[in-house]
Each structure stands twice: as structure tokens, then as C-alpha cells.
Design an enzyme around this catalytic site. Sequence first.
Site, PDB file in Angstrom:
ATOM      1  N   TYR A   1       4.756  25.398 -13.593  1.00 33.28           N
ATOM      2  CA  TYR A   1       5.552  24.187 -13.851  1.00 33.28           C
ATOM      3  C   TYR A   1       4.951  22.958 -13.178  1.00 33.28           C
ATOM      4  O   TYR A   1       4.990  21.860 -13.722  1.00 33.28           O
ATOM      5  CB  TYR A   1       6.994  24.393 -13.366  1.00 33.28           C
TER       6      TYR A   1
ATOM      7  N   GLU B   1       5.993  56.785  -1.033  1.00 28.32           N
ATOM      8  CA  GLU B   1       6.210  56.289  -2.395  1.00 28.32           C
ATOM      9  C   GLU B   1       7.639  55.800  -2.627  1.00 28.32           C
ATOM     10  O   GLU B   1       7.845  54.697  -3.110  1.00 28.32           O
ATOM     11  CB  GLU B   1       5.874  57.386  -3.425  1.00 28.32           C
TER      12      GLU B   1
ATOM     13  N   ASP C   1       5.126  61.660  -4.430  1.00 26.88           N
ATOM     14  CA  ASP C   1       5.562  62.818  -5.206  1.00 26.88           C
ATOM     15  C   ASP C   1       4.323  63.602  -5.634  1.00 26.88           C
ATOM     16  O   ASP C   1       3.241  63.032  -5.767  1.00 26.88           O
ATOM     17  CB  ASP C   1       6.293  62.364  -6.484  1.00 26.88           C
TER      18      ASP C   1
END
Lengths: 381, 570
Positions: free
Chosen positions: A107, A201, A253
Site C-alpha cells: 500500500y 512440531e 510426528d
Amino acid sequence: MLKREMPKERFAYDPQKVLRKLEELGKEILEEVRQGKNPYLDIPTRGLNNVYFDEVKRVIRMGNKLSRRYFLNVAHARKFMQTLLIAAYVKRLVSEGKHASLREAYYANKHTIPGTKENTFEDQSESDPVIEDLERMLGVLREEMHLTADRRGYVYGDITIRDGEDEFNTSKLGMGGWAVPGTVEHIQFVDINVDYALVVETAAMADRLIEEKFPKKERALIIATQGQASRGVRRLIHRLHYEEGLPIIVFTDGDPYGWYIYSTIKQGSINLAYLSEKLATPEAKFVGMTMDDIKKYGLENVTEKLKGIPPNKKGGPTGDYKRIIEEMNYPWFQTKEWQRQLKLALQWGVRIEQQALANKSLEFVAKKYLPEKIANEELLP
Amino acid sequence: MAKAKELFKEFKIQSVSEFFRRNAAMLGYTGKIRSLTTVVHEAVTNSLDACEEAGILPYVRVEIEELGKEHYKIIVEDNGPGIPEKFITHVFGKMLAGTKAHRNIQSRGQQGIGISGAVMFAQITSGKATRVITSTGGDEIIEAWVKIDVEKNEGKIVKKIKHPNPTGWRGTRIELEVKNVKYVRSKQGVFWYLKLTAIANPHAHIELIEPDGKLIVFPRSSEEVPKPPVEMKPHPRGVMTDDVYRMAKRTRKNTVKRFLISEFSRISDRKIDELIKYIAAIRLINREEDKRIKDELFERLAKGEVDLILRSYGRRAKKVIREVQKLMDKPPEKLTWHEAEEIVEAFKYIKFLAPPTHGLRPIGEENIVKGLTGILKPEFVTAVTRPPKVYRGGIPFQVEIGLAYGGELESSFNLLRYANRVPLLFDAGACVTTTAARSIDWKRYKVEDLDRAPLTLLINVISVHVPYTSTGKQSIANEDEIYEEIRLAIMEAARRLQTYLSGKHRKLYQVKRKKTLQKYVPEIARALSILTGEPEEKVKEYFISLIERKFETVEEALEQPAEVEADAEA
């Protein structure tokens, strides 16, 4: 036992360096025009075909293919103008010590070009790539140019940080820890009382470890990435390792996404290959979840099936299977240990989440799993 | 028997909706990106068609909201005529209920499944009803949630609210919640689809709000609402046995003869006499046992020697002619399949006037130019609308193309394919438009490397029956006549491009280029001044003299054509 090592890099944030580079860029162009030559910008090309794995530094790096953007080419002129607009804007930001988000940068620089109906920028999809171009051209992080990235991830542990006028210890800010800002260039590490950093994680797991007082007992710093690590978090990890000598251990994981998060922290990513030297931490190690954990800790009942079609079935491999096979082909996963893990995942067709450890007991992960594995250095490269 | 009973216990009659549920792929609901585009396509098509029929300049706004992973809300709002309350279930809830399905009319839509297909898709992926807000401009606005009763193939309104309409708003807004789809800014996605739609419909103002809140506007560049297409009677050469058979069952005429004259184009009383003779001849020839004689007679029939053939059968011919005359006088609903077959076969031998083409609605050269200029901002643009032609003997079609070159186009070849103004986004490789465009020797037209040329080609194939290659309706089959027409149209446009490129307009182009570069100078000067500390005015001077010098040399070169040639060689 894991201990802090000697620092390899020094706190290097130097706004003057950024300003010098911008000025140089401007001067070179000015010189060309003065001599009546067609001025140009040399921008390293983006994309897969300009990316390679550096075996020595062990990070994904950008090749040296360049695309040259000339002012006197009608198809290039607009981009040429936009790049200089942003460069000038960055110069103002850095010299005034202010920060702006990507949207603000858009902007701030958008206006109608006098005497035309054309805008300098039509939408943000025009300014974002220009900022990336500048990063690659100057070899300077967008954060160093005071243009902020997404904020995601937080830190908890006995380290003291100075951020502008504030100084605080990240284990004294409540259970939520300290939220990593978009830019970590300017923060300074005043005091570090931990032996290593554990990158986690999921937020749920990080919260669990904090509640179990793991950071205090194990002298560890917890860094929660909350999914794929943001640029801020990756930069923070890099700095903690190289400037403060903290060993980095990653805990995700046991699935293709988790391993990919690890891979990005360690080797960098294709998208941001030009920043690998500042974002990646090739010495990071992986604690889990591994396929071996399933057998060793008797977690067979809490695994989940991999999604997609296995490679030996018709139509396969797809989904998780496909990702695992892709990862097996990454140059940095070409180690015996990793190949074994990935093969086991394919063979068994299972994945395992960090939270599955709660099946033993809530305290299990903090009291037994992590301390044991880390003390015995049962870590993957 | 018991066995059959058991077997048939599981046997259910499948409703149309049930069929759709199982065969969504046939209607464009395959793949995550394409399914989303299809939903938007159905809604936008409805809006444009409704506006055109009502003579309204369309204003269509599409909003895509991301609700979760592969889970979106699609909102399409228009300023069309609105839908009367009692038709809401009909429009959104019933498959194959469209008014167009059985009419011979050029249409944007699918086989009347269109928007109800989208409602169904929303329902089976998200379980949610489609929210419809509409008003015909009267006192009230209807807000209704529509679902489809799959078993009964019926729309039902699960909730309805009436609101007052003090401002007299008129239009329709529908909101569909869909899952298993993905918004991507690719050439198969919604953005590209709407861009192509805007180009082919310059009378429409189209807006898109992307999931990240970005607003994209494709403004209107023509104030003229195209006339809605009109129905055309089918041409005898364009029908199959099944068409004739089914039309005969439905007609209100009381003899086969009257039926043929009134419901087909180009069939007169005199043509019926001819038809009778041909059918009789075909019956007689078919009775021949020797295959060689049979083939020979059919060959002669094709040459138009019907009277000679009939004469050679003498009395027998008269008898058969009388039989066929009787057939012409019987009620059409008694027409047998075999007889319909005979009529269609005879049609193949008879010469008819070319079919009428007043029902075809091309975009028009002027509007193509407006569309391409408004959205793509090229430096050169031209359009060719070819006169209507016929393929497969009797199906009218028309080809129009637009060619845009240079300006703000990227340096790569882009083919925008349309059928009846509807953008085709998939299966480009199999499409006759692609093969035709690629078959052109572009080098002859001064386009050295098509794939790197800033060239966009728009091809619109218009027909009451576009020959698609598959049920997905994304690529047009390679009919020789269509292929040839496309080639001719492209070559005509390419010749104009050639003229433009080879100098006549080159000077003008150079002036434009100069202007383009000049307009950036103040911006660049300010930025460089900030970066280097050199005064802005100074920097400006450097750049302006750089541009002047560049174009001086070009202009000199233009006055010495030999040098230009040499340049081009190098």
C-alpha cells in the site's frame, strides 16, 4: 551429554550493510544511464531448475542462472520501475529503523502514475515477488530489509532476550512462552542457560513439555514451530545454533509431513533456496518420532494408517506413500538410518503422532522418552 | 422364479439425480480445481443468460470464501431479472428440467442440468443446502435454502424467509458450500475462467473476490446487450432417426407430411414429393438381391437419377410410391422406427437449401476487439467473424476468432477457446481449435516463434450442436468443415497482423513504446534519487535522453528499409 558448543557466527545484523548494498545498486544503474547504456537488473531465476543440493555445506542452494531485466524493454520496464520503488522504500525503512509488513509495503508504494491511468502496483501479487527479487539480488533477507514475514511459533526456556528496549527471560512469560516475531534479525541473546534447543512440531506437545517442566529439568529450550516452521522460527533456530552454539534437536510426528518439516529446518527449501545459508541448520538432529519407537515403546496400537495407495498396488503410489518415496530420494536422506526408517514406514504402512506417546502416560514423553533418547544420543542425522 | 424375485429385490429405478450423483464426472465435476470452476461456471452462465433474456447489462460478482481445507463457500450475485418464488425449486432443484434441453437453440448451458447440478454437488460434498436470495424487484426479497430430493428428483425448500424490499433490489444471489475443491490461480481455475468469460462477454461487468480477499474487476467495455438466441428448426441433414422418431411422437400435426413440413427447416410441399420418390426408390433398391446391382443403383440415386430408377421398375414403382404416399398421410404418432429410419436415409440423398442461421449468435468482430482490448491491453488487435457454414451436411455453425498482439501480453502464445461463448479450460490438446491454430505456418505471417510471441488467439465456435469429443464438453471434435473454417479465419487475421508487423504500423508502435517507457521515468527518477542522493531532475534528464537516443536510431532505421531487413535477419 549434549552441551553448548563454541559459536561459529557472530551476531551480524548490520543495517549499514543493507543500506550500502542498496546504494550500490542505485549507483550502478545511474552510472549505466549516464553513459547512455541500457540499464538492467540481474535477478537470479527462481524455480526448481535453478536449485541444487550443496554436498559440502549440506544445504539446498540456488544456482547461478540469472535473468536480466532491462529498462529499455517494454516488457521489462514496469518491473524495473517497481523494483527500484521497493528498493527506495526499503532504504527509508532501514535508515529510519521502522518495520513494515508485506501488505503495508504494497500500500505504501501503490499510487497512480501521474498522467496515466496506471498504478505503480495493481495488487499485492505484484509487490511480493519484487521483494523476493530484491532478496535474491542483494543476498539480503527480507527481514534485514525490515519487511516482516508471518509470525508463527513460540519459545520457552531459560534464555534472556533483548528485543529493542525490552529484555526478558522466555521462561518467565507464562506457559505460553514468547511468540516469535516476523523478524528476529535485531533481537539479541543476553543470557543462555540451556544446553540445547528442542524444536517441536505441534503446539500441543510443546505445551505438554512445558507443563511437565521439561525445559527446566533437562536444561532445554523449547521451540514450537506449529506446523511447517515460519521464516522467523527457522532464522531463530539458525542463529541459536551458529551464534550461540546450541545443538538443535527436532521432534516431529512420525509421518512424511513431520519429516519434511525436519528437512526444511535442516536443509532449507526449494522456494527459499537463496536463503538457505541464513535459514537452514544442517547440523540439526532428529529425535523422533521414528518407526523404531513403535517397536521399542510398544506403540503398535496407537499408529495410524498411511493415506493413499501403496506403491505395489494399482494406481499407487499416492498420498503419504508418494511423499515418502520422494523423501527417500532427497540427497540428504541418503543415509542408512533414514533409508531404514522410511522403508519401514512404507512396509508397515503406518504413521505415528507425537501425541501417541500419551498412550503410555501423560508424563511419559517428558520423563522417559525424550530424556532417555537424548541422553543416549539416539538421534538420526 | 424365486431366483428372479431375489435378484430384483435389490433392483431400484435410478432417478436422474441419483444418476448424477454417480456420474458427476460427466458434468464437469472431476478434480478439485475443475469442480470449483464448474460450480462457478454454472452460476455465472445462468446469470448471463438471464440478463440477456431480460435485456439487462449484466453485473456479476463472484466471491470465493475459504472455510477450511478444501472447503469453500461460493457466492454468485447478479442484477438479473430475479426468480419468481414458485420457480425457485424448479430452477435449482430439478435435473433435466431446463427449457433449453429439447429445443434446437444455441445455448451456453449443459443439458438442463447446469445449476441444479451445482446444487447437487454442494449437497453431496458438504451436506449443505444452497442459499438463494432473489427478488424480481417487487415488494419482497425471498431467502430460501434449497435442497434436492435425490429419490424424487425434486427440489425442496428447507427454510424460507421473506424480507421487505424497500430499495426495489432486483437480482439473484446464490451461496453454495462445497468441499473437496481447491482454489488455485491456474489456467483451469476460477480466475482464468472469469477472465475468459469477461473477454467473450464485453457487455458484462464481472468481479471476483478471491479467498484471500483480493478483489479483481473485469470491467464492462461494451454497452450493448446481445440479443438472446432464437430457436431454429432442425435441418433435415442434421438429424438422426431417433430425433425424427421422438419429434413425431410429440408433434401436434396430424399427418407425417404436415409434421415434416412444419417442424423442419427447408422442407416444402415439393420436397415432400421428392422425399416420397426417394423413399420408394430406396425400398425398391433394397429389395435387389445382387449386391453389385444394389450398390450401383444407390450410386445413381446419389447422382439424383431418382426418376430414371423409378421408371425402370415400371408398375412396381407406382405401387411402392402409393404405399409411401399413404405413409405420409398417416398420423405421426403411428410412425414406426423403421419408417423414421427410411426418412432419414432419404434425407441424405436429397438436396436441401443450407440451413437457416439466424439463430446463431456470434460475439461479433467489434465486441471481440473490445473484449480483448479491455482485458488484455494489447498493442494490436483484430477479429474475424466468418459467415455461417454447415458441417455433417446440415448442422449450421460459425467460427469467429480474435487476435491480440504485443502491448501488455506476455511473450508466450495463448489460445482462448470458446464454444458458444463458454470458455473451454480442459483437454486443450484434443481440441480442433488447438490443432487448427498449430497447423498455421506462422512464420509466413512474420511470427517467427509462435510459443515466444506475445500473441493471444481467441477462437469461438458457435452452433446449436457443438460436436464435443466427450461428455465433459471441454474440447471440440475435429470435423473437417470446422477445422477448415478456423484455419481460414486465423489466416485472415494473421494477414492483418503481418501487415501491421511489417512496418505500416511500426512507427506508431514505436511511439507507443516510447510513451510506455517515458511514463515510468518520474517514478524511477524519484527512487534512484532516494537510493543515490543524485537530484531527481538530473536522473530524469539522463533517462529521457537515453530514451530519445534509442528511438532516434530506430526511426532512422525505418527510413532505410534495407537496414531493417538486415536487423531482422540478425
